[in-house]
Design a protein around this motif. Structure first.
Motif, PDB file in Angstrom:
ATOM      1  N   GLY A 144       0.789  -1.128   0.002  1.00  0.00           N
ATOM      2  CA  GLY A 144      -0.023   0.015  -0.178  1.00  0.00           C
ATOM      3  C   GLY A 144       0.727   1.175   0.099  1.00  0.00           C
ATOM      4  N   CYS A 145       2.117   1.246   0.485  1.00  0.00           N
ATOM      5  CA  CYS A 145       2.796   2.298   0.517  1.00  0.00           C
ATOM      6  C   CYS A 145       3.281   2.987  -0.786  1.00  0.00           C
ATOM      7  N   ARG A 146       3.219   2.264  -1.900  1.00  0.00           N
ATOM      8  CA  ARG A 146       3.386   2.575  -3.099  1.00  0.00           C
ATOM      9  C   ARG A 146       2.546   3.516  -3.514  1.00  0.00           C
ATOM     10  N   LEU A 147       1.605   3.752  -3.037  1.00  0.00           N
ATOM     11  CA  LEU A 147       0.375   4.863  -3.471  1.00  0.00           C
ATOM     12  C   LEU A 147       0.308   5.867  -2.383  1.00  0.00           C
ATOM     13  N   ARG A 148       1.603   6.078  -1.504  1.00  0.00           N
ATOM     14  CA  ARG A 148       1.372   7.120  -0.321  1.00  0.00           C
ATOM     15  C   ARG A 148       1.633   8.661  -0.902  1.00  0.00           C
ATOM     16  N   ARG A 149       1.797   8.858  -2.351  1.00  0.00           N
ATOM     17  CA  ARG A 149       1.789  10.099  -2.719  1.00  0.00           C
ATOM     18  C   ARG A 149       0.488  10.472  -3.181  1.00  0.00           C
ATOM     19  N   ARG A 150      -0.395   9.493  -3.528  1.00  0.00           N
ATOM     20  CA  ARG A 150      -1.867   9.907  -3.716  1.00  0.00           C
ATOM     21  C   ARG A 150      -2.777   9.839  -2.543  1.00  0.00           C
ATOM     22  N   LEU A 151      -2.333   8.993  -1.637  1.00  0.00           N
ATOM     23  CA  LEU A 151      -3.149   9.027  -0.347  1.00  0.00           C
ATOM     24  C   LEU A 151      -2.125   8.873   0.695  1.00  0.00           C
ATOM     25  N   PRO A 152      -2.267  10.023   1.568  1.00  0.00           N
ATOM     26  CA  PRO A 152      -0.995   9.885   2.896  1.00  0.00           C
ATOM     27  C   PRO A 152      -1.461   8.741   3.704  1.00  0.00           C
ATOM     28  N   ASN A 153      -0.506   8.008   4.198  1.00  0.00           N
ATOM     29  CA  ASN A 153      -0.731   6.751   4.956  1.00  0.00           C
ATOM     30  C   ASN A 153      -1.545   5.624   4.269  1.00  0.00           C
ATOM     31  N   ALA A 154      -1.283   5.664   3.079  1.00  0.00           N
ATOM     32  CA  ALA A 154      -1.854   4.674   2.068  1.00  0.00           C
ATOM     33  C   ALA A 154      -1.554   3.044   2.700  1.00  0.00           C
ATOM     34  N   GLY A 155      -0.312   2.810   2.957  1.00  0.00           N
ATOM     35  CA  GLY A 155      -0.061   1.633   3.820  1.00  0.00           C
ATOM     36  C   GLY A 155      -1.127   1.035   4.710  1.00  0.00           C
ATOM     37  N   TYR A 156      -1.628   1.941   5.566  1.00  0.00           N
ATOM     38  CA  TYR A 156      -2.515   1.621   6.389  1.00  0.00           C
ATOM     39  C   TYR A 156      -3.803   1.837   6.138  1.00  0.00           C
ATOM     40  N   LEU A 157      -4.127   2.925   5.497  1.00  0.00           N
ATOM     41  CA  LEU A 157      -5.531   3.056   5.057  1.00  0.00           C
ATOM     42  C   LEU A 157      -6.219   1.991   3.937  1.00  0.00           C
ATOM     43  N   LEU A 158      -5.174   1.464   3.100  1.00  0.00           N
ATOM     44  CA  LEU A 158      -5.492   0.477   2.104  1.00  0.00           C
ATOM     45  C   LEU A 158      -5.167  -0.689   2.587  1.00  0.00           C
ATOM     46  N   ASN A 159      -4.692  -1.221   3.833  1.00  0.00           N
ATOM     47  CA  ASN A 159      -4.563  -2.697   4.246  1.00  0.00           C
ATOM     48  C   ASN A 159      -5.896  -3.083   4.440  1.00  0.00           C
ATOM     49  N   PRO A 160      -5.720  -4.343   3.765  1.00  0.00           N
ATOM     50  CA  PRO A 160      -7.125  -5.275   3.793  1.00  0.00           C
ATOM     51  C   PRO A 160      -7.599  -5.392   5.137  1.00  0.00           C
ATOM     52  N   PHE A 161      -6.690  -5.431   6.261  1.00  0.00           N
ATOM     53  CA  PHE A 161      -7.092  -5.779   7.660  1.00  0.00           C
ATOM     54  C   PHE A 161      -7.952  -4.582   8.286  1.00  0.00           C
ATOM     55  N   GLU A 162      -7.362  -3.439   7.743  1.00  0.00           N
ATOM     56  CA  GLU A 162      -7.775  -2.202   8.277  1.00  0.00           C
ATOM     57  C   GLU A 162      -9.042  -1.721   7.678  1.00  0.00           C
ATOM     58  N   MET A 163      -9.121  -2.027   6.390  1.00  0.00           N
ATOM     59  CA  MET A 163     -10.437  -1.747   5.608  1.00  0.00           C
ATOM     60  C   MET A 163     -11.539  -2.623   6.122  1.00  0.00           C
ATOM     61  N   GLU A 164     -11.504  -3.889   6.596  1.00  0.00           N
ATOM     62  CA  GLU A 164     -12.554  -4.677   7.254  1.00  0.00           C
ATOM     63  C   GLU A 164     -12.944  -3.968   8.448  1.00  0.00           C
ATOM     64  N   ALA A 165     -11.755  -3.793   9.382  1.00  0.00           N
ATOM     65  CA  ALA A 165     -11.777  -3.326  10.700  1.00  0.00           C
ATOM     66  C   ALA A 165     -12.708  -2.222  10.700  1.00  0.00           C
ATOM     67  N   TYR A 166     -12.351  -1.023   9.858  1.00  0.00           N
ATOM     68  CA  TYR A 166     -13.024   0.200   9.644  1.00  0.00           C
ATOM     69  C   TYR A 166     -14.512  -0.042   9.046  1.00  0.00           C
ATOM     70  N   ALA A 167     -14.918  -0.958   8.289  1.00  0.00           N
ATOM     71  CA  ALA A 167     -16.111  -0.923   7.628  1.00  0.00           C
ATOM     72  C   ALA A 167     -17.089  -1.550   8.823  1.00  0.00           C
ATOM     73  N   HIS A 168     -16.587  -2.305   9.764  1.00  0.00           N
ATOM     74  CA  HIS A 168     -17.441  -2.888  10.765  1.00  0.00           C
ATOM     75  C   HIS A 168     -17.392  -2.589  12.203  1.00  0.00           C
ATOM     76  N   MET A 169     -16.630  -1.403  12.458  1.00  0.00           N
ATOM     77  CA  MET A 169     -16.178  -1.292  13.910  1.00  0.00           C
ATOM     78  C   MET A 169     -17.661  -0.607  14.285  1.00  0.00           C
ATOM     79  N   TYR A 170     -18.646  -0.255  13.422  1.00  0.00           N
ATOM     80  CA  TYR A 170     -19.852   0.305  14.400  1.00  0.00           C
ATOM     81  C   TYR A 170     -20.911  -0.629  14.010  1.00  0.00           C
ATOM     82  N   ASP A 171     -20.850  -1.768  13.767  1.00  0.00           N
ATOM     83  CA  ASP A 171     -21.682  -2.856  13.724  1.00  0.00           C
ATOM     84  C   ASP A 171     -21.707  -3.684  14.622  1.00  0.00           C
TER      85      ASP A 171
END
Length: 156
Positions: free
Chosen positions: A95-122
């Protein structure tokens, strides 16, 4: 817990993810980067302060649910913290490859984080994945560009 080597006992005393029912929160600001509220670490939730740790230990909220989803993901990764963190690192580096387009892309585009953010209010999500959370695999099957587009469609 202010000394960097105080995490060694956490690693040595860690149980397999499937043998961890709840993750106690502990304060250790040294290991937690600014801008982040908590971090799952070998069956513990690391926070910035004792007050934050006490709050997570006393109630179930979206942040605690987010971290518990990481516990379920570790169960889905062969019931191994090491395998979970290895995969997490690989996805983060990709994910860090896209950090110029999205700061902190390694974290924000990490599949584990994407699932956790998608369901943290469920509030029912954790019950539905008692034997492991596998939603991250859907995100992992996507290209980085697809994950970036999904992220942008949600946050713009």
């Amino acid at each position: 817990m202010n000394h960097p080597f105080r995490i060694v006992p956490i690693i040595l005393k860690a149980h397999r993810p499937s043998r961890t029912a709840d993750m106690p929160a502990v304060a250790d600001a040294f290991w937690l980067k600014k801008g982040y509220n908590a971090m799952t670490f070998f069956g513990r939730i690391i926070t910035h302060s004792k007050q934050e740790a006490e709050a997570l230990n006393s109630t179930m909220n979206s942040l605690k649910r987010h971290e518990l989803i990481h516990l379920r993901q570790a169960q889905a990764c062969g019931d191994s913290w090491f395998r979970f963190y290895w995969k997490y690192l690989v996805y983060w580096l990709k994910g860090c490859r896209l950090r110029r387009r999205l700061p902190n892309a390694g974290y924000l585009l990490n599949p584990f984080e994407m699932e956790a953010y998608a369901h943290m209010y469920d509030q029912e999500y954790l019950e539905g994945c008692a034997d492991g959370a596998y939603g991250w695999k859907e995100y992992a099957a996507m290209t980085l560009e697809e994950r970036l587009s999904l992220y942008e469609s949600i946050h713009n």
